[in-house]
Scaffold this motif. Structure first.
Motif, mmCIF file in Angstrom:
data_model
loop_
_atom_site.group_PDB
_atom_site.id
_atom_site.type_symbol
_atom_site.label_atom_id
_atom_site.label_comp_id
_atom_site.label_asym_id
_atom_site.label_seq_id
_atom_site.Cartn_x
_atom_site.Cartn_y
_atom_site.Cartn_z
ATOM 1 N N ASP A 182 -132.487 -8.377 32.758
ATOM 2 C CA ASP A 182 -131.164 -8.197 33.368
ATOM 3 C C ASP A 182 -130.455 -6.983 32.768
ATOM 4 O O ASP A 182 -129.237 -6.980 32.592
ATOM 5 N N SER A 190 -130.781 -14.469 29.879
ATOM 6 C CA SER A 190 -131.011 -13.674 31.084
ATOM 7 C C SER A 190 -131.414 -14.598 32.229
ATOM 8 O O SER A 190 -131.537 -15.808 32.059
ATOM 9 N N GLY A 958 -127.760 -15.994 33.880
ATOM 10 C CA GLY A 958 -128.208 -14.611 34.032
ATOM 11 C C GLY A 958 -127.718 -13.969 35.324
ATOM 12 O O GLY A 958 -127.180 -14.625 36.222
#
Length: 990
Positions: A182, A190, A958
């Motif tokens: 990410d 994430s 995320g």
């Protein structure tokens, strides 16, 4: 020479093989090696490693980009091509420190090591340069070591375009490029769902399973303070004697490890996708799960549970010896004592009260062969059809809808057909979390092939976020929407009149039944605007090929069979059966919930869906089993739901439950526990002391799939074989062996010595399995029922008619009915519920070892931001959720996944869990409890808030970074990049 064949000239050799094949694959099939690192046969050509250079038509070309054709002339030995190859490898080695004999990945599976050995590189041109990053160990299942990463981009391509989770990227403009999650440098927190796809394709040790570390080799567990000086010593030695002697030692180390590592094909024991893969073990230690391209359902794809969810196998909580209850406590017993006791008690109860006083629940996680034996014991030995499996809780309404309309109780086609569809309609299915590998195939088709996605669901899960059109429907109103869609098709010219005239019965009767279901009429009840429904109808009507997927969001309602029927009706109206890329696909939740039903663990059918009420069918089975037909009951037996009712009433005296957590999973669990407590005798066969086993008089230790052989049927109707990875733990035994030994004590010495013999028996009797045998299922082979006597199978159903006497389908009118339980003034909220990606059912498997649990250790309830504001509730606040049956306390997660007065609770946590809130209302046609119809009230509690009801490292926090693929052009455009064989001043970047 045929059009599909060609002759390629490679370094002067004439090679014949398949045309239009990737050159590297062509050469490998011929036993030739073109050095390469970034190329992977299951990924698009990445062109990132600069190792596979060849001369083609007078130019240097990356070999990974070439496909074979007749007359192709290739040279990899020409001096400039060799120099380019070595320059490409030198750049990789500037970023990767070769210490292979001390590396866990030197098991024969390291593409980088193997390519270095194949190229016989005398010494690397660029010195290795460390990067200013630490190894990332934040994920529970795998690590990323940027200091070893060669920037090949395989992981990015796999994440972006195969798994399509769209988490990974590489920033080539950075001073020290590395893989990002990410856009950040830490995996935890994430959007990574730990599917493990990146780990599977990584060509070195940059991404690696934690179970491989540190003891994958004889020297790999060496302490770092000893390992580091040894690496430095070898590297200094390498500068004087060259690389080949060092490489030779690492090749010997690799060969030694390979002799110790066992690789066994198995089939996943979680959801119904039916992923198969190799399991790598050393003794009882599971090193890793390694998918292979030949796996028919999944290829190299896996999900979190299939790749990493095997800690339970060696759990110290496993049952390893039979247990007998005495004076309220369990004591260990021998197999002889336990089985003798079971045989004696069941025989006595049957003699006193009749065979119908005993109920059998087979396992949807056990094998087909074990399901077959379960129903055989019930029917042949005790003369009862009281046999069922957990499909009663999820699959049976969908199966009933298919039986009514098209005739077979299984998916119309394969995962490949789903990829061919122009439009996928997902209704009441959280596909990305419950069937993630199938979701990946659909996400890829949408991303790369223009497939459209329509999602209808009260909850905005991932597939709803990705949908071209998302309809947030009111819970329990799907039959109205589906019926309105069918009416729209007739009225707007989208009905397939030719298909209906030729292949479908009851067309006019069905059309007349739709009179009241106009878009305007159903708008208020569904919560959908006329415009939204019009857009959905146009998508369905205009699509050439449509598949509809549904799951428990449809089936776990008081009229799930009718809604399933309505969805199948819609497909028939539009002619979407019997062609590639069309059909109905009810997603199966457990690994063998399809097979348990297919092989007879249902109260009304024998294996192969042959009715117990049909005299000719009973005569056939009686003859095959060597008894008189009157020995087999002609009455439909009690299903799971009715067994609990009868046990509670006292007419059912004994139960034998195999591998099902009934005490946790059945609706109205308070009543279930009371029913179990009132039984005269209860046997539970499982791998853990489950909540159900706690009620038993005898507990038998069965085996998980990796400790036995057998077959499963996945959601596609695909029969696959799995093999014994390791021997049974302790004194546990495979379930088929237990059932065979018990039958012998009951006077039926069947003497099976292998599951293949059980399958052979079933195939000789049940028509749809006639050509199934273990030879056709060996290795990665599979068969999709119905299977003809010659072994040919049926990937796509209904191409030559429907499963009815006249070969025609049936448009089956239904009357849409409201949910049996809905919110009112007091119980003013809907409680929706379902599965989570990281857990499975009661967590008896995923709850072992702590790794899965760390992602979401707490039960919680999702509420909408709007409701949170109205009730002054904040994230982490505790609330009491009370239904008409019970109450429980949970912390709150505030999310836009839910809206309005609809709440969502995962089914996995808590004691007694969500089923303490569910009721006895159920589908009257198939007795499936209406798990999704719970009206509740919510009261904020004064408890201190829970800081992180959903931990910070959970993937739901995320934010994905979608890419079209590995942006290799950005690398080439960076200042300082030069094409090999020219050297570069910045090998650490290129």
């Amino acid at each position: 020479m045929s059009q599909t064949s060609c002759t390629v000239i490679y370094n002067g050799d004439h090679l014949s093989g398949e045309a239009d094949q990737p050159l590297i694959d062509f050469l490998q099939a011929q036993g030739k090696i073109l050095p390469h690192v970034c190329y992977h046969p299951s990924l698009a050509p990445l062109q990132s490693c600069d190792v596979c250079w060849v001369e083609h038509q007078g130019e240097l070309v990356r070999g990974c980009t070439l496909r074979t054709y007749d007359g192709m002339d290739i040279s990899s030995h020409q001096p400039e091509a060799k120099a380019a190859q070595e320059e490409g490898m030198d750049r990789l080695l500037a970023r990767h420190e070769l210490y292979c004999t001390l590396c866990e990945h030197n098991t024969g599976d390291c593409t980088l090591h193997n390519t270095v050995a194949d190229m016989h590189i005398p010494i690397q041109y660029y010195p290795y340069q460390r990067k200013p990053y630490q190894k990332d160990e934040s994920n529970p299942f795998y690590t990323y070591d940027p200091d070893q990463c060669i920037l090949c981009g395989r992981c990015v391509e796999a994440c972006q375009n195969v798994e399509v989770n769209e988490t990974l990227s590489i920033d080539y403009s950075a001073e020290h490029p590395r893989v990002l999650w990410d856009g950040g440098t830490e995996i935890a927190g994430s959007s990574c769902v730990s599917c493990g796809h990146c780990v599977t394709v990584c060509p070195c040790n940059a991404l690696m399973e934690k179970t491989m570390q540190p003891n994958a080799g004889p020297f790999t567990a060496m302490p770092e303070d000893l390992k580091r000086p040894m690496i430095d010593l070898v590297k200094s030695l390498e500068n004087t004697i060259g690389a080949p002697p060092i490489t030779g030692v690492s090749l010997m180390d690799m060969a030694m490890r390979q002799k110790e590592i066992k690789k066994t094909k198995t089939v996943c024991t979680y959801c119904g996708v039916g992923c198969s893969f190799e399991m790598w073990t050393r003794d009882r230690h599971i090193l890793k799960v390694q998918p292979v391209a030949d796996a028919p359902a999944n290829g190299i794809s896996t999900c979190l549970k299939g790749k990493f969810g095997w800690d339970f196998v060696n759990s110290d909580r496993r049952l390893t010896t039979p247990l007998i209850r005495e004076n309220g406590h369990f004591r260990p017993a021998s197999w002889d004592e336990a089985l003798d006791l079971i045989a004696q008690r069941l025989t006595t109860i049957a003699a006193q009260h009749g065979g119908d006083s005993i109920g059998f629940i087979g396992s949807s996680k056990g094998s087909n062969e074990e399901a077959y034996l379960t129903q055989k014991i019930a029917r042949l030995i005790f003369g009862t059809n009281n046999v069922d499996n957990s499909s009663r809780y999820c699959q049976n309404p969908a199966t009933e809808g298919l039986f009514r309309t098209v005739g077979y109780g299984g998916d119309a086609g394969t995962i490949e057909d789903l990829q061919k569809a122009d439009l996928i309609v997902i209704v009441g299915s959280n596909l990305a979390e419950n069937h993630p590998v199938i979701a990946s195939r659909i996400k890829a088709a949408q991303k790369h092939s223009g497939q459209k996605l329509l999602v209808v669901d009260p909850r905005k899960h991932e597939m709803a976020e990705r949908a071209d059109l998302y309809l947030r429907i009111e819970p329990g109103s799907d039959s109205l929407w589906a019926s309105a869609m069918s009416r729209y098709m007739f009225e707007h010219g989208y009905a397939d009149d030719a298909f209906l005239a030729e292949k479908v019965n009851q067309v006019e009767e069905f059309r007349a039944s739709l009179a009241e279901y106009t878009l305007r009429a159903v708008s208020k009840q569904t919560g959908l605007s006329v415009e939204e429904m019009t857009n959905a109808a146009e998508m369905i009507g205009q699509a050439e090929r449509v598949c509809i997927l549904w799951a428990m969001g449809i089936t776990q309602h008081s009229h799930g069979a009718d809604t399933s029927t309505a969805l199948s009706n819609l497909l028939l109206v539009t002619g979407n059966y019997g062609r590639p890329g069309t059909g109905g696909y009810p997603m199966r939740g457990h690994n063998n919930v399809q097979g348990a039903s297919d092989f007879g663990c249902l109260s009304n059918i024998y294996p192969g869906y042959e009715k117990v009420t049909d005299a000719a069918v009973r005569e056939k089975w009686a003859h095959a089993w060597g008894v008189a037909p009157e020995k087999l009951s002609d009455r439909v037996g009690s299903d799971n739901y009715m067994m609990i009712q009868h046990a509670h009433e006292g007419s059912l005296k004994a139960m034998y439950i195999i591998g099902e957590e009934t005490a946790f999973s059945d609706a109205d669990s308070t009543k279930v526990h009371e029913a179990f407590s009132s039984l005269e005798f209860m046997v539970v066969q499982d791998i853990f002391m489950s909540r159900t086993a706690a009620f038993a008089d005898v507990v038998l230790p069965g085996c998980p799939s990796v400790e036995k052989e057998g077959t499963y049927v996945n959601t596609e109707r695909r029969i696959q074989r799995f093999y014994e990875v390791m021997p049974p733990l302790g004194d546990s035994m495979p379930d088929w062996r237990i059932l065979t030994d018990l039958a012998a004590r009951l006077g039926h010495p069947w003497n099976y010595t292998h599951p293949g013999e059980i399958m052979a028996e079933a195939a000789q009797i049940a028509e749809i399995f006639t050509g199934v045998d273990y030879q056709h299922l060996s290795g990665w082979q599979s068969q999709l029922w119905p299977v003809k006597p010659d072994g040919s199978d049926t990937p796509l159903l209904y191409t030559d008619g429907f499963k009815f006497p006249d070969g025609k389908a049936v448009l089956y009118p239904i009357r849409c009915q409201p949910p049996q339980e809905a919110p009112d003034e007091e119980y003013d909220l809907w409680l929706d519920n379902g599965r989570m990606l990281e857990h499975f059912q009661s967590t008896n498997q995923t709850g072992r070892g702590g790794r899965m649990y760390s992602l979401s250790p707490n039960g919680f309830i999702e509420i909408s931001p709007q409701l949170a504001r109205e009730r002054q509730i904040r994230q982490g606040d505790w609330v009491s959720i009370e239904s008409r049956r019970g109450a429980m306390e949970v912390p709150v997660v505030i999310t836009e996944r839910v809206a309005g007065n609809v709440l969502f609770m995962p089914i996995h946590h808590g004691k007694p869990g969500v089923n303490g809130l569910t009721g006895e209302h159920h589908d009257p046609d198939v007795d499936t409890p209406a798990y999704k119809e719970i009206a509740v009230k919510m009261v904020k509690l004064a408890h201190p808030p829970l800081a992180e009801p959903l931990p910070r490292q959970n993937f739901r926090h995320g934010s994905r970074t979608p890419l079209a693929g590995l942006p290799i052009e950005i690398k080439w455009q960076q200042e300082g990049y030069t094409l090999p064989p020219e050297h570069t001043q910045h090998p650490e970047k290129f």
